[in-house]
Write a protein that holds these residues in place. Structure first.
Motif, mmCIF file in Angstrom:
data_model
loop_
_atom_site.group_PDB
_atom_site.id
_atom_site.type_symbol
_atom_site.label_atom_id
_atom_site.label_comp_id
_atom_site.label_asym_id
_atom_site.label_seq_id
_atom_site.Cartn_x
_atom_site.Cartn_y
_atom_site.Cartn_z
ATOM 1 N N LEU A 42 52.231 47.752 -28.207
ATOM 2 C CA LEU A 42 52.857 48.585 -29.428
ATOM 3 C C LEU A 42 53.349 49.742 -28.994
ATOM 4 O O LEU A 42 54.039 50.920 -28.761
ATOM 5 C CB LEU A 42 51.742 49.339 -30.266
ATOM 6 C CG LEU A 42 51.560 48.189 -30.850
ATOM 7 C CD1 LEU A 42 50.392 48.324 -32.273
ATOM 8 C CD2 LEU A 42 52.745 47.186 -31.665
ATOM 9 N N ALA A 43 52.746 50.763 -27.856
ATOM 10 C CA ALA A 43 53.435 51.778 -27.110
ATOM 11 C C ALA A 43 54.467 52.238 -26.252
ATOM 12 O O ALA A 43 54.651 52.770 -25.789
ATOM 13 C CB ALA A 43 52.032 52.590 -26.327
ATOM 14 N N GLY A 44 54.665 50.781 -25.975
ATOM 15 C CA GLY A 44 55.955 50.139 -25.090
ATOM 16 C C GLY A 44 57.099 50.461 -24.870
ATOM 17 O O GLY A 44 57.525 50.698 -26.553
ATOM 18 N N SER A 45 58.479 50.504 -24.778
ATOM 19 C CA SER A 45 59.008 50.120 -25.295
ATOM 20 C C SER A 45 59.764 49.654 -26.128
ATOM 21 O O SER A 45 61.408 50.323 -26.714
ATOM 22 C CB SER A 45 60.401 50.204 -23.813
ATOM 23 O OG SER A 45 59.988 49.073 -23.227
ATOM 24 N N ASP A 46 59.551 48.629 -26.491
ATOM 25 C CA ASP A 46 59.932 47.438 -27.530
ATOM 26 C C ASP A 46 58.783 47.383 -28.649
ATOM 27 O O ASP A 46 59.235 46.916 -29.674
ATOM 28 C CB ASP A 46 59.794 45.818 -27.070
ATOM 29 C CG ASP A 46 60.695 45.822 -26.289
ATOM 30 O OD1 ASP A 46 62.100 46.143 -26.278
ATOM 31 O OD2 ASP A 46 60.927 44.588 -25.642
ATOM 32 N N GLY A 47 58.254 48.659 -28.675
ATOM 33 C CA GLY A 47 56.739 48.764 -29.630
ATOM 34 C C GLY A 47 57.403 50.137 -30.319
ATOM 35 O O GLY A 47 58.608 50.530 -29.491
ATOM 36 N N PRO A 48 56.573 50.917 -31.558
ATOM 37 C CA PRO A 48 56.860 52.421 -32.247
ATOM 38 C C PRO A 48 57.169 53.570 -31.106
ATOM 39 O O PRO A 48 57.559 54.569 -31.266
ATOM 40 C CB PRO A 48 55.842 51.787 -32.774
ATOM 41 C CG PRO A 48 55.058 50.373 -32.479
ATOM 42 C CD PRO A 48 56.063 49.763 -31.861
ATOM 43 N N GLY A 49 55.847 52.886 -29.759
ATOM 44 C CA GLY A 49 55.483 53.742 -29.190
ATOM 45 C C GLY A 49 57.047 54.709 -28.702
ATOM 46 O O GLY A 49 57.088 55.687 -27.742
ATOM 47 N N SER A 293 60.345 41.722 -26.025
ATOM 48 C CA SER A 293 61.432 40.913 -26.524
ATOM 49 C C SER A 293 61.608 39.638 -26.007
ATOM 50 O O SER A 293 62.532 38.435 -25.683
ATOM 51 C CB SER A 293 62.654 42.128 -26.799
ATOM 52 O OG SER A 293 62.677 42.444 -25.498
ATOM 53 N N ARG A 294 61.256 40.333 -24.743
ATOM 54 C CA ARG A 294 61.608 38.799 -23.282
ATOM 55 C C ARG A 294 60.711 37.729 -24.021
ATOM 56 O O ARG A 294 60.471 36.200 -23.030
ATOM 57 C CB ARG A 294 60.980 39.129 -21.916
ATOM 58 C CG ARG A 294 62.111 40.403 -21.936
ATOM 59 C CD ARG A 294 61.426 41.064 -20.217
ATOM 60 N NE ARG A 294 62.710 42.212 -20.586
ATOM 61 C CZ ARG A 294 62.391 42.774 -18.962
ATOM 62 N NH1 ARG A 294 61.806 42.350 -18.645
ATOM 63 N NH2 ARG A 294 63.697 43.927 -18.776
ATOM 64 N N ILE A 295 59.437 37.678 -24.723
ATOM 65 C CA ILE A 295 58.069 36.618 -24.754
ATOM 66 C C ILE A 295 58.874 35.266 -25.898
ATOM 67 O O ILE A 295 58.959 34.363 -25.557
ATOM 68 C CB ILE A 295 57.020 37.319 -25.749
ATOM 69 C CG1 ILE A 295 56.448 37.992 -24.470
ATOM 70 C CG2 ILE A 295 56.016 36.333 -25.667
ATOM 71 C CD1 ILE A 295 55.897 37.907 -22.688
ATOM 72 N N ASN A 365 56.028 36.270 -17.544
ATOM 73 C CA ASN A 365 56.010 36.504 -18.705
ATOM 74 C C ASN A 365 55.356 35.030 -19.513
ATOM 75 O O ASN A 365 54.748 35.008 -20.181
ATOM 76 C CB ASN A 365 57.992 36.189 -19.774
ATOM 77 C CG ASN A 365 58.035 37.155 -19.716
ATOM 78 O OD1 ASN A 365 57.468 38.582 -19.564
ATOM 79 N ND2 ASN A 365 59.610 38.055 -19.305
ATOM 80 N N ILE A 366 55.264 33.653 -18.476
ATOM 81 C CA ILE A 366 54.389 33.003 -19.375
ATOM 82 C C ILE A 366 53.329 33.459 -18.725
ATOM 83 O O ILE A 366 52.281 32.769 -20.200
ATOM 84 C CB ILE A 366 54.793 31.880 -18.498
ATOM 85 C CG1 ILE A 366 55.779 31.272 -18.456
ATOM 86 C CG2 ILE A 366 53.806 30.525 -18.620
ATOM 87 C CD1 ILE A 366 56.890 30.593 -17.405
ATOM 88 N N VAL A 367 52.609 33.673 -18.096
ATOM 89 C CA VAL A 367 50.613 33.572 -17.072
ATOM 90 C C VAL A 367 50.922 34.851 -19.010
ATOM 91 O O VAL A 367 49.529 34.929 -19.082
ATOM 92 C CB VAL A 367 51.024 35.017 -16.558
ATOM 93 C CG1 VAL A 367 49.521 35.232 -16.069
ATOM 94 C CG2 VAL A 367 51.467 34.190 -14.811
ATOM 95 N N PHE A 368 51.525 36.244 -19.296
ATOM 96 C CA PHE A 368 51.271 36.901 -20.157
ATOM 97 C C PHE A 368 50.958 35.713 -21.712
ATOM 98 O O PHE A 368 49.821 36.368 -22.060
ATOM 99 C CB PHE A 368 51.886 38.140 -20.584
ATOM 100 C CG PHE A 368 51.707 39.257 -21.355
ATOM 101 C CD1 PHE A 368 50.859 40.444 -20.879
ATOM 102 C CD2 PHE A 368 52.310 39.536 -22.187
ATOM 103 C CE1 PHE A 368 50.418 41.833 -21.307
ATOM 104 C CE2 PHE A 368 51.729 40.392 -23.588
ATOM 105 C CZ PHE A 368 50.611 41.009 -22.863
ATOM 106 N N PHE A 369 51.613 35.522 -21.631
ATOM 107 C CA PHE A 369 51.809 34.620 -22.817
ATOM 108 C C PHE A 369 50.371 33.924 -22.643
ATOM 109 O O PHE A 369 49.587 33.511 -24.479
ATOM 110 C CB PHE A 369 52.729 33.517 -23.398
ATOM 111 C CG PHE A 369 52.562 32.358 -24.176
ATOM 112 C CD1 PHE A 369 53.247 33.396 -25.647
ATOM 113 C CD2 PHE A 369 52.248 31.489 -24.639
ATOM 114 C CE1 PHE A 369 53.322 33.081 -26.427
ATOM 115 C CE2 PHE A 369 52.406 30.811 -25.670
ATOM 116 C CZ PHE A 369 53.059 31.796 -27.005
#
Length: 491
Positions: A42-49, A293-295, A365-369
């Protein structure tokens, strides 16, 4: 407002929100790591932060520091007497079990995802280790215990399987980047890493105890600083000697935790807090590194990998590894289900990024998911699984005693607990009738949640817990004596 003041405010705010979010984790059984990761996203570039962060090298460095402190705290708090009975099983799961998991996931990825075999094995190696902190935070929040030897086995496996996962990940990267690399050379390197890691862990653990007891520091607050220096020395020196630094740090914690040293309790509390701070910092950083956004494009792929890991690779590794043991089907099934993935796979997923491998972004991205899926799906269902399989038991909360003992140099006695079993020789006898050794002093008696000040005429009963001050020899002598049954005892 100066820029550094703004950074301090943002950092402090994120830490505060993370600490408060842990209450949600406790109430609903959601793994804390999942909360911290989401906050980071949420704090990252794709989030509101809107904080842009794309630095795998810095993330890896933060992760290594955090893992050192988390592993040491876990080792320091490990009860050796509990772990000793499951030592061979834990070692088997943390080596052979991890290897089987990596192979099964790797083959699945080759056939289902179109990866090469080496790329699939790299993905399997990255997701092969489990997360102890997430598992036991759920068990504590739901007041659940585990029967038999399940808890120490899961604790030992989770604390000791990271080195194998790190080795497999680095080995697969070497095979992918260096066509001349030989598997036999990698096996020799693995054996060397383990041997040096074990030696390093023992040496630095004993060094910590020696320095803490022999060096008379002028300030109590310096003892945690002393232990921090030993932690990073253990990792740095062991790695420099081509050993496994993570294994050395974990074993150093176990060795130190087995012995008594000055300010031991305060040091344990300090490292427990440091471990939580590192977990929050690590998960928030990992969350920042991810671009949500890449997930979506890899959701289907991620679900396939997660399903193969949870329902195929982990069960196969557990049932094969524990095949010659006395663990029954339900216990093995529960151990299999508790294969919760955490921060280590995400940190390991930065290695291919830094190595510049093809498919590195997809693997990350796969690992994170997979970690998110495991935490959400497995993590929230662990309490239900333990009850459904019948391996749970109520947690007996350790009482807080109105006394605290701090060992000092030159004094070999220790403050310990000793329970009087049923049909004990001491049941119904006064303290004076027991003829206790001179070095064995009963300080307090705990009976039905009440504290009794001891004297020679107090009658002891089965179920009493004695808080005693004793040396090791006298304690073991009395413990053996109290365990002797008295079939002719008159009440």
């Amino acid at each position: 407002m100066m820029w550094y003041e703004l950074i301090l405010i943002i950092t402090a705010g994120r830490l505060l929100v993370s600490v408060l979010a842990s209450k949600i984790s406790d109430r609903f059984g959601i793994p804390a790591l999942l909360m911290f990761l989401v906050l980071g996203m949420l704090a990252g570039s794709d989030g509101p932060g809107g904080i842009y962060f794309d630095d795998p090298a810095l993330t890896q460095s933060i992760g290594i520091i955090a893992l050192n402190l988390i592993l040491f705290a876990g080792g320091l708090d490990t009860q050796w007497n509990d772990v000793r009975s499951v030592l061979k099983y834990g070692i088997a799961l943390s080596t052979l079990g991890v290897l089987i998991t990596a192979i099964v996931v790797g083959i699945t990825a080759q056939y289902l995802l179109g990866f090469t075999l080496l790329q699939g094995l790299l993905l399997g190696a990255i997701v092969s280790s489990t997360d102890a902190a997430a598992v036991f935070s759920i068990l504590r929040s739901r007041s659940l215990g585990l029967k038999g030897k399940l808890r120490p086995l899961l604790e030992l496996e989770s604390g000791s399987n990271d080195p194998m996962a790190v080795f497999l990940t680095i080995s697969m990267i070497q095979l992918l980047t260096n066509p001349n690399a030989q598997v036999t050379d990698l096996l020799g390197e693995f054996v060397l890493q383990i041997i040096i890691g074990v030696i390093g862990g023992f040496v630095f653990g004993r060094l910590l105890v020696f320095l803490a007891n022999r060096v008379q520091l002028g300030y109590d607050g310096l003892y945690p600083v002393l232990t921090l220096s030993i932690v990073f020395l253990a990792y740095g020196v062991t790695n420099t000697l081509h050993g496994n630094g993570f294994l050395a740090v974990y074993l150093a914690g176990i060795v130190a935790g087995y012995h008594d040293f000055l300010h031991r309790r305060s040091v344990i509390r300090f490292h427990d807090g440091a471990a939580w701070l590192m977990q929050i910092t690590m998960f928030l950083t990992l969350g920042l590194l991810v671009f949500p956004s890449r997930i979506p494009p890899i959701i289907t792929t991620g679900l396939l990998v997660a399903a193969s890991l949870i329902f195929l690779a982990r069960p196969i590794s557990i049932f094969l590894t524990l095949l010659p043991t006395k663990f029954d089907f339900k216990e093995k099934a529960f151990i299999s289900w508790v294969g919760l993935r955490g921060a280590v796979p995400i940190i390991l997923a930065t290695y291919p990024l830094l190595a510049g491998l093809s498919q590195a972004d997809s693997i990350f991205n796969i690992v994170f998911f997979v970690v998110l899926t495991s935490a959400l799906f497995q993590g929230t269902s662990i309490p239900f699984a333990s009850k459904w399989l019948g391996v749970d038991k109520p947690v007996v909360k350790k009482p807080i005693y109105p006394i605290e003992f701090r060992p000092v140099s030159g004094f070999k006695n220790e403050l310990k607990e000793l329970s009087i079993p049923m049909d004990s020789y001491a049941d119904g006898k006064t303290i004076v009738e027991l003829s206790l050794p001179q070095e064995f002093l009963i300080v307090l008696i705990v009976r039905n949640n009440e504290f009794i000040t001891p004297n020679g005429g107090i009658i002891l009963l089965a179920g009493d817990t004695l808080i005693v001050l004793s040396d090791r020899e006298s304690f073991e002598l009395v413990e053996q004596k109290l365990s002797t049954q008295n079939n002719h005892q008159e009440r």
